[in-house]
Design a protein around this motif. Structure first.
Motif, PDB file in Angstrom:
ATOM      1  N   GLU A 109      11.197  -1.178  17.858  1.00 39.30           N
ATOM      2  CA  GLU A 109      12.434  -1.584  18.972  1.00 39.30           C
ATOM      3  C   GLU A 109      11.937  -3.319  19.276  1.00 39.30           C
ATOM      4  N   THR A 110      10.944  -3.618  19.294  1.00 37.19           N
ATOM      5  CA  THR A 110      10.580  -5.088  19.799  1.00 37.19           C
ATOM      6  C   THR A 110      10.761  -5.986  18.586  1.00 37.19           C
ATOM      7  N   GLY A 111      10.743  -5.438  17.220  1.00 35.40           N
ATOM      8  CA  GLY A 111      11.006  -6.209  16.309  1.00 35.40           C
ATOM      9  C   GLY A 111       9.818  -6.713  15.624  1.00 35.40           C
ATOM     10  N   ASP A 112       8.704  -6.150  16.013  1.00 38.68           N
ATOM     11  CA  ASP A 112       7.464  -6.624  15.204  1.00 38.68           C
ATOM     12  C   ASP A 112       7.143  -5.857  14.269  1.00 38.68           C
ATOM     13  N   ARG A 113       7.638  -6.215  12.988  1.00 36.95           N
ATOM     14  CA  ARG A 113       7.664  -5.324  11.855  1.00 36.95           C
ATOM     15  C   ARG A 113       6.361  -5.581  11.349  1.00 36.95           C
ATOM     16  N   HIS A 114       5.612  -6.485  11.434  1.00 40.78           N
ATOM     17  CA  HIS A 114       4.267  -6.657  10.691  1.00 40.78           C
ATOM     18  C   HIS A 114       3.526  -5.556  11.411  1.00 40.78           C
ATOM     19  N   SER A 115       3.266  -5.506  12.800  1.00 42.66           N
ATOM     20  CA  SER A 115       2.385  -4.369  13.407  1.00 42.66           C
ATOM     21  C   SER A 115       3.122  -3.063  13.239  1.00 42.66           C
ATOM     22  N   ALA A 116       4.452  -2.893  13.016  1.00 42.36           N
ATOM     23  CA  ALA A 116       4.769  -1.741  12.631  1.00 42.36           C
ATOM     24  C   ALA A 116       4.375  -1.098  11.137  1.00 42.36           C
ATOM     25  N   ALA A 117       4.575  -2.106  10.183  1.00 46.07           N
ATOM     26  CA  ALA A 117       3.985  -1.690   8.898  1.00 46.07           C
ATOM     27  C   ALA A 117       2.372  -1.308   8.803  1.00 46.07           C
ATOM     28  N   TYR A 118       1.703  -1.946   9.656  1.00 43.01           N
ATOM     29  CA  TYR A 118       0.425  -1.507   9.862  1.00 43.01           C
ATOM     30  C   TYR A 118       0.270  -0.041  10.638  1.00 43.01           C
ATOM     31  N   ALA A 119       1.177   0.025  11.775  1.00 40.84           N
ATOM     32  CA  ALA A 119       1.086   1.470  12.363  1.00 40.84           C
ATOM     33  C   ALA A 119       1.460   2.372  11.464  1.00 40.84           C
ATOM     34  N   LEU A 120       2.250   2.238  10.602  1.00 40.74           N
ATOM     35  CA  LEU A 120       2.681   3.155   9.557  1.00 40.74           C
ATOM     36  C   LEU A 120       1.550   3.651   8.718  1.00 40.74           C
ATOM     37  N   SER A 121       0.684   2.884   8.353  1.00 40.22           N
ATOM     38  CA  SER A 121      -0.500   3.060   7.654  1.00 40.22           C
ATOM     39  C   SER A 121      -1.412   3.936   8.320  1.00 40.22           C
ATOM     40  N   ASP A 122      -1.714   3.443   9.655  1.00 42.72           N
ATOM     41  CA  ASP A 122      -2.505   4.090  10.560  1.00 42.72           C
ATOM     42  C   ASP A 122      -1.984   5.534  10.769  1.00 42.72           C
ATOM     43  N   ILE A 123      -0.956   5.715  10.775  1.00 46.33           N
ATOM     44  CA  ILE A 123      -0.348   7.069  11.152  1.00 46.33           C
ATOM     45  C   ILE A 123      -0.495   8.124   9.769  1.00 46.33           C
ATOM     46  N   GLY A 124      -0.332   7.416   8.608  1.00 45.18           N
ATOM     47  CA  GLY A 124      -0.716   8.194   7.526  1.00 45.18           C
ATOM     48  C   GLY A 124      -2.278   8.662   7.352  1.00 45.18           C
ATOM     49  N   ASP A 125      -3.159   7.575   7.963  1.00 47.43           N
ATOM     50  CA  ASP A 125      -4.722   8.057   7.907  1.00 47.43           C
ATOM     51  C   ASP A 125      -4.552   9.115   8.910  1.00 47.43           C
ATOM     52  N   LEU A 148       1.331  10.927   2.775  1.00 43.96           N
ATOM     53  CA  LEU A 148       1.887  10.116   1.674  1.00 43.96           C
ATOM     54  C   LEU A 148       3.128   9.398   2.148  1.00 43.96           C
ATOM     55  N   GLU A 149       3.969  10.075   2.742  1.00 38.91           N
ATOM     56  CA  GLU A 149       5.271   9.626   3.240  1.00 38.91           C
ATOM     57  C   GLU A 149       5.036   8.309   4.216  1.00 38.91           C
ATOM     58  N   TYR A 150       4.041   8.343   5.079  1.00 39.48           N
ATOM     59  CA  TYR A 150       3.785   7.127   6.093  1.00 39.48           C
ATOM     60  C   TYR A 150       3.030   5.990   5.138  1.00 39.48           C
ATOM     61  N   TYR A 151       2.441   6.520   4.129  1.00 40.97           N
ATOM     62  CA  TYR A 151       1.845   5.301   3.392  1.00 40.97           C
ATOM     63  C   TYR A 151       2.946   4.590   2.671  1.00 40.97           C
ATOM     64  N   ARG A 152       3.778   5.552   2.110  1.00 42.01           N
ATOM     65  CA  ARG A 152       4.989   4.683   1.281  1.00 42.01           C
ATOM     66  C   ARG A 152       5.761   3.910   2.123  1.00 42.01           C
ATOM     67  N   ARG A 153       5.985   4.587   3.566  1.00 44.94           N
ATOM     68  CA  ARG A 153       6.862   3.769   4.394  1.00 44.94           C
ATOM     69  C   ARG A 153       6.216   2.234   4.549  1.00 44.94           C
ATOM     70  N   SER A 154       4.954   2.355   4.792  1.00 42.93           N
ATOM     71  CA  SER A 154       4.208   1.091   5.118  1.00 42.93           C
ATOM     72  C   SER A 154       4.229   0.212   4.014  1.00 42.93           C
ATOM     73  N   ASP A 169       4.971  -9.347   3.180  1.00 47.42           N
ATOM     74  CA  ASP A 169       3.760  -9.660   3.453  1.00 47.42           C
ATOM     75  C   ASP A 169       2.821  -9.070   2.192  1.00 47.42           C
ATOM     76  N   GLN A 170       2.566  -9.975   1.291  1.00 48.26           N
ATOM     77  CA  GLN A 170       1.964  -9.744  -0.140  1.00 48.26           C
ATOM     78  C   GLN A 170       0.418  -9.197   0.233  1.00 48.26           C
ATOM     79  N   ASP A 171      -0.367  -9.755   1.368  1.00 50.62           N
ATOM     80  CA  ASP A 171      -1.631  -9.184   1.602  1.00 50.62           C
ATOM     81  C   ASP A 171      -1.502  -7.690   2.081  1.00 50.62           C
ATOM     82  N   GLY A 172      -0.616  -7.439   2.744  1.00 53.60           N
ATOM     83  CA  GLY A 172      -0.329  -6.126   3.326  1.00 53.60           C
ATOM     84  C   GLY A 172       0.120  -5.156   2.290  1.00 53.60           C
ATOM     85  N   GLU A 173       0.759  -5.753   1.730  1.00 54.79           N
ATOM     86  CA  GLU A 173       1.179  -4.826   0.300  1.00 54.79           C
ATOM     87  C   GLU A 173       0.022  -4.326  -0.568  1.00 54.79           C
TER      88      GLU A 173
END
Length: 185
Positions: free
Chosen positions: A9-25, A37-43, A52-56
């Protein structure tokens, strides 16, 4: 997932991408592999979208470990190689380290001890280069405790294989190469 919604909602896509991975964990810990697997792929998709190539590379390493744990070694190798390529492109030693560890474990599981040994040696070299950089900057504290996997995997391969490479053999002892897993960085 509420935190993810807030970040989106706040547009923090970088943090959202990390959150997706954390939810996958979290789903992985609960044993819900499909959701993980769904959340890892979304991340991964989110990190690609924002460039974000490092995050990728981190997401690719996570997926490589996921597939390794599920026994899909070919997919794990493909993803870890892709992660390594990105890690080298972005000069990210932590991502290189994670990729080398997955590559080493998977090659050992496939019975290719020579290649596995090369990956574990590259992992150890990566740790050593990081350790030297951290010593120079005074940030050495705690680093080695979290990076000993590279050493443990190399030693396990050498001990389990009883240094079969010296004899020219690429087979494992009792068909049991080291396959312990660690979380991707």
């Amino acid at each position: 997932e509420k935190g993810l919604a807030f970040q989106e909602e706040t547009g923090d896509r970088h943090s959202a991408a990390y959150a997706l991975s954390d939810i996958g964990d979290l789903y992985l810990e609960e044993g819900d592999y499909e959701k993980a697997l769904e959340y890892y792929r979304r991340s991964l998709a989110a990190r690609k979208e924002i460039g974000d190539q490092d995050g990728e590379a981190a997401s690719l390493n996570t997926l490589a470990s996921y597939y390794e744990d599920r026994g899909n070694l070919d997919e794990s190798l493909r993803l870890a190689r892709e992660a390594l390529g990105l890690a080298e492109k972005t000069d990210s030693p932590p991502r290189r380290l994670a990729a080398y560890l997955v590559l080493g474990r998977v090659q050992a599981a496939k019975g290719d001890l020579k290649t596995a040994l090369g990956h574990f040696r590259a992992a150890v070299e990566t740790v050593e280069s990081l350790r030297a950089l951290l010593a120079e900057s005074g940030q050495k504290s705690g680093f080695l405790g979290t990076k000993l996997d590279a050493y443990e995997e190399l030693v396990a391969l050498l001990v389990d294989g009883q240094w079969l490479m010296a004899n020219g053999s690429e087979k494992t002892v009792n068909n049991q190469p080291s396959t312990s897993n660690s979380t991707a960085l």
